[in-house]
Design a protein around this motif. Structure first.
Motif, short mmCIF file in Angstrom:
data_model
loop_
_atom_site.label_atom_id
_atom_site.label_comp_id
_atom_site.label_asym_id
_atom_site.label_seq_id
_atom_site.Cartn_x
_atom_site.Cartn_y
_atom_site.Cartn_z
N PRO A 39 20.41 -38.37 -56.06
CA PRO A 39 20.59 -39.61 -56.81
C PRO A 39 19.28 -40.25 -57.27
N GLY A 40 18.16 -39.82 -56.73
CA GLY A 40 16.87 -40.36 -57.16
C GLY A 40 16.40 -41.55 -56.35
N TYR A 41 17.01 -41.81 -55.25
CA TYR A 41 16.57 -42.89 -54.36
C TYR A 41 16.83 -42.45 -52.92
N VAL A 42 16.27 -43.20 -51.97
CA VAL A 42 16.41 -42.86 -50.56
C VAL A 42 17.88 -43.00 -50.15
N ILE A 43 18.39 -41.95 -49.56
CA ILE A 43 19.79 -41.93 -49.16
C ILE A 43 19.90 -42.35 -47.70
N PHE A 44 20.77 -43.29 -47.44
CA PHE A 44 21.10 -43.68 -46.07
C PHE A 44 22.27 -42.81 -45.65
N SER A 45 21.98 -41.75 -44.90
CA SER A 45 22.97 -40.72 -44.58
C SER A 45 24.28 -41.25 -43.99
N PRO A 46 24.24 -42.18 -43.02
CA PRO A 46 25.52 -42.67 -42.50
C PRO A 46 26.41 -43.28 -43.59
N LEU A 47 25.83 -43.96 -44.55
CA LEU A 47 26.61 -44.55 -45.64
C LEU A 47 27.17 -43.45 -46.54
N LEU A 48 26.37 -42.44 -46.81
CA LEU A 48 26.83 -41.33 -47.64
C LEU A 48 28.01 -40.61 -46.98
N LEU A 87 30.07 -53.11 -46.55
CA LEU A 87 29.20 -53.81 -47.50
C LEU A 87 28.43 -54.92 -46.79
N PHE A 88 29.12 -55.68 -45.98
CA PHE A 88 28.48 -56.76 -45.22
C PHE A 88 27.39 -56.20 -44.31
N LEU A 89 27.68 -55.11 -43.62
CA LEU A 89 26.70 -54.52 -42.70
C LEU A 89 25.48 -53.97 -43.43
N ILE A 90 25.70 -53.28 -44.54
CA ILE A 90 24.53 -52.73 -45.24
C ILE A 90 23.74 -53.83 -45.96
N ALA A 91 24.42 -54.91 -46.34
CA ALA A 91 23.69 -56.05 -46.92
C ALA A 91 22.76 -56.66 -45.89
N ILE A 92 23.24 -56.80 -44.67
CA ILE A 92 22.39 -57.32 -43.59
C ILE A 92 21.22 -56.37 -43.35
N ALA A 93 21.52 -55.06 -43.29
CA ALA A 93 20.46 -54.07 -43.08
C ALA A 93 19.44 -54.11 -44.22
N TYR A 94 19.91 -54.27 -45.44
CA TYR A 94 19.01 -54.36 -46.59
C TYR A 94 18.09 -55.57 -46.46
N TRP A 95 18.68 -56.71 -46.11
CA TRP A 95 17.89 -57.93 -45.98
C TRP A 95 16.92 -57.85 -44.80
N ALA A 98 15.81 -52.54 -43.78
CA ALA A 98 16.11 -51.18 -43.34
C ALA A 98 16.02 -50.27 -44.57
N SER A 99 16.19 -49.00 -44.37
CA SER A 99 16.03 -48.05 -45.48
C SER A 99 17.31 -47.93 -46.31
N ILE A 100 17.79 -49.07 -46.79
CA ILE A 100 18.96 -49.11 -47.66
C ILE A 100 18.46 -49.38 -49.08
N ALA A 101 18.79 -48.49 -49.99
CA ALA A 101 18.39 -48.68 -51.39
C ALA A 101 19.29 -49.72 -52.05
#
Length: 135
Positions: A39-48, A87-95, A98-101
């Motif tokens: 995809p051209g960005y860092v992949i967060f494997s658990p989300l994938l 979505l809520f969890l990865i938004a927190i991780a992004y903020w 964490a390595s969430i694109a």
């Protein structure tokens, strides 16, 4: 178009959308997991992995929507709430940096929005049917 025809159309359209969305999710997730696409960005494997597995849940929900409105509404609600939770969890991780694109956050927002629309559309059928029978 009478009410029954419209209800059947909305139910069928949502079932088809859910199923196609599931197939696309499995395809994109699978090709990325297997290394056939980048995809051209860092992949967060658990989300994938979560999204690829959810593709099968989307197809199952599509089948339930097609077969039975009540079961379909419940399935759409569950899929929506699961996606909203992730979505809520990865938004927190992004903020928390964490390595969430940001692309992952946008894609998860899109998935959650699609399932909100499906759930709301199916629930609208149910609500309008109840209102009609109460008068």
């Amino acid at each position: 178009m009478n009410r029954k025809t419209l209800t059947t159309f909305i139910q069928s359209a949502n079932a088809i959308i859910a199923t196609i969305f599931g197939l696309i999710t499995i395809w994109v997730g699978g090709t990325t997991l297997l290394g056939f696409s980048d995809p051209g960005y860092v992949i967060f494997s658990p989300l994938l992995i979560f999204n690829a597995v959810m593709g099968f849940a989307y197809i199952a929900a599509g089948y339930l929507i097609w077969r039975n409105l009540q079961s379909g509404i419940k399935a759409a609600k569950i899929v929506f709430l699961v996606n909203l939770s992730v979505l809520f969890l990865i938004a927190i991780a992004y903020w928390l940096e964490a390595s969430i694109a940001i692309e992952s956050l946008k894609a998860m927002s899109f998935r959650t929005g699609i399932w909100l629309i499906i759930y709301a559309g199916l629930s609208g059928i149910k609500i309008s049917d109840k209102a009609k029978t109460n008068y």
